[in-house]
Design an enzyme around this catalytic site. Structure first.
Site, PDB file in Angstrom:
ATOM      1  N   LYS A 160     -12.832 -11.916   5.101  1.00 13.50           N
ATOM      2  CA  LYS A 160     -11.715 -11.851   6.058  1.00 13.50           C
ATOM      3  C   LYS A 160     -12.231 -12.055   7.483  1.00 13.50           C
ATOM      4  O   LYS A 160     -11.637 -12.792   8.273  1.00 13.50           O
ATOM      5  CB  LYS A 160     -10.988 -10.507   5.927  1.00 13.50           C
ATOM      6  CG  LYS A 160     -10.169 -10.427   4.652  1.00 13.50           C
ATOM      7  CD  LYS A 160      -9.691  -9.020   4.322  1.00 13.50           C
ATOM      8  CE  LYS A 160      -9.008  -9.035   2.945  1.00 13.50           C
ATOM      9  NZ  LYS A 160      -8.617  -7.710   2.464  1.00 13.50           N
ATOM     10  N   GLN A 174      -8.999  -1.710   4.227  1.00 14.89           N
ATOM     11  CA  GLN A 174      -9.391  -2.265   2.932  1.00 14.89           C
ATOM     12  C   GLN A 174      -9.190  -1.224   1.834  1.00 14.89           C
ATOM     13  O   GLN A 174      -9.686  -0.103   1.931  1.00 14.89           O
ATOM     14  CB  GLN A 174     -10.867  -2.733   3.000  1.00 14.89           C
ATOM     15  CG  GLN A 174     -11.353  -3.437   1.749  1.00 14.89           C
ATOM     16  CD  GLN A 174     -10.628  -4.757   1.486  1.00 14.89           C
ATOM     17  OE1 GLN A 174     -10.389  -5.547   2.393  1.00 14.89           O
ATOM     18  NE2 GLN A 174     -10.255  -4.989   0.236  1.00 14.89           N
ATOM     19  N   ASP A 182      -0.925  -6.379   6.584  1.00 15.95           N
ATOM     20  CA  ASP A 182      -0.972  -6.390   5.118  1.00 15.95           C
ATOM     21  C   ASP A 182       0.426  -6.175   4.535  1.00 15.95           C
ATOM     22  O   ASP A 182       0.645  -6.411   3.348  1.00 15.95           O
ATOM     23  CB  ASP A 182      -1.899  -5.273   4.606  1.00 15.95           C
ATOM     24  CG  ASP A 182      -3.214  -5.820   4.063  1.00 15.95           C
ATOM     25  OD1 ASP A 182      -3.282  -7.032   3.785  1.00 15.95           O
ATOM     26  OD2 ASP A 182      -4.154  -5.023   3.902  1.00 15.95           O
TER      27      ASP A 182
END
Ligand code: NAP
Length: 288
Positions: free
Chosen positions: A53, A97, A120
């Site tokens: 990422k 994460q 997200d």
């Protein structure tokens, strides 16, 4: 029939070109899109995902900040960091994460992210907006799948779509997007009886169970489109999906490979959401 390959890596590469243009336009307005990625613990797969990422941000001229905590980080320290990032004008997107270490309450951590920085799309407010059909941020993996289907001009209204997996990050948001697109959606999971009876009906089969190659060719309707979200590591270190790719591609019409399918698109859509967050902030500032 041998299926055409739905190449997520190539599509992600094409999208990156459009991202660079959007980032340049933001830079001209003195805004550099910024993403903060928080990792707690030393899970090797998570470390790879975070590195990918951050590298993708660099390639797209998006600023990124990697924040690493030890596995025994107290929940309060994570929440304090998120509060700091929520207030940081240089950060437009915040990503935690997953999975988090067991002692951390995941829902509390996700709820602490400012919804307008939740790139997200996992915050309850953003998942609620998605359920209502007015999404603010679409979770990156289902967003990437929708982009792949759109790019290949797959007609969705009326299609029988079977999703295997009901997680908050893949299965559920995927189902919501496809329902809104007019498909007839069945969501299967570990308690589903006679999985194959469902999968054999599917015009489009989306596998997101995390079980290596457990979808065999005889579970696939001839001519179906297969989207393999699963990422599984085999004992020899190689990656594979949830679908027996070599066998199923002789039955399907279009199929995503693993690696090189949904994975690169997930990262591309994370960039898309981060750039979008920065664009919205720049618009709001200009309107003042
Ligand atoms: P998850 O939270 O573990 O969910 C897995 C889902 O699959 C659950 O709903 C589970 O059912 C269901 N399932 C498990 N075994 C099954 C079986 N034998 N038959 C039918 N359903 C079964 O996983 P996730 O986070 O959604 O991820 C799923 C997979 O996608 C993993 O391999 C992950 O690595 C991968 N992934 C890839 C990307 C990407 O960018 N390519 C992004 C995210 C995830 P229950 O709910 O009943 O337990």
């Amino acid at each position: 029939m041998t299926a055409q390959i739905l190449d997520g890596k190539a599509l992600a590469e094409q999208l990156r070109t459009t991202f660079k243009t959007r980032v340049a336009a933001l830079m001209a307005r003195n805004t550099c899109p910024g993403l903060a990625v928080i990792l707690a613990g030393e899970d090797p797969a998570s470390q790879v995902y975070v590195r990918n990422k951050v590298n993708a941000c660099e390639a797209a001229d998006v600023f990124s900040q990697k924040i690493i905590f030890p596995a025994d980080v107290p929940q309060n320290a994570l929440l304090a960091k998120i509060a700091e990032l929520n207030a940081d004008a240089a950060i437009h997107g915040i990503l935690v994460q997953l999975p988090l270490p067991r002692h951390i309450h995941e829902a509390s951590v996700l709820a602490a992210i400012a919804p307008e920085k939740d790139v997200d799309g996992f915050h309850a407010e953003n998942l609620g907006a998605l359920a209502q059909g007015v999404p603010r941020f679409i979770p990156c993996t289902p967003y990437g799948v929708m982009k792949m289907l759109e790019t290949h001009r797959v007609d969705l209204p009326g299609k029988e779509i079977v999703i295997i997996g009901r997680s908050n990050i893949v299965g559920k948001p995927m189902a919501l997007l496809l329902i809104h697109a007019g498909a007839t959606v069945t969501v299967c999971h570990s308690r589903t009886r006679d999985l194959a009876a469902h999968t054999r009906r599917a015009d489009i089969l989306i596998a997101a169970a995390g079980k290596p190659r457990f979808i065999s060719a005889d579970m696939v309707k001839p001519g179906a489109i297969i989207i393999d979200v699963g990422v599984n590591r085999l004992p020899d270190g190689k990656l594979c999906g949830d679908v027996d790719f070599e066998a199923a591609r002789e039955t399907a019409s279009l199929i995503t490979p693993v690696p090189g399918g949904v994975g690169p698109m997930t990262i591309a859509m994370l960039l898309a959401n981060t750039i979008e967050a920065a664009e919205r902030k720049a618009e709001a500032a200009a309107a003042k």
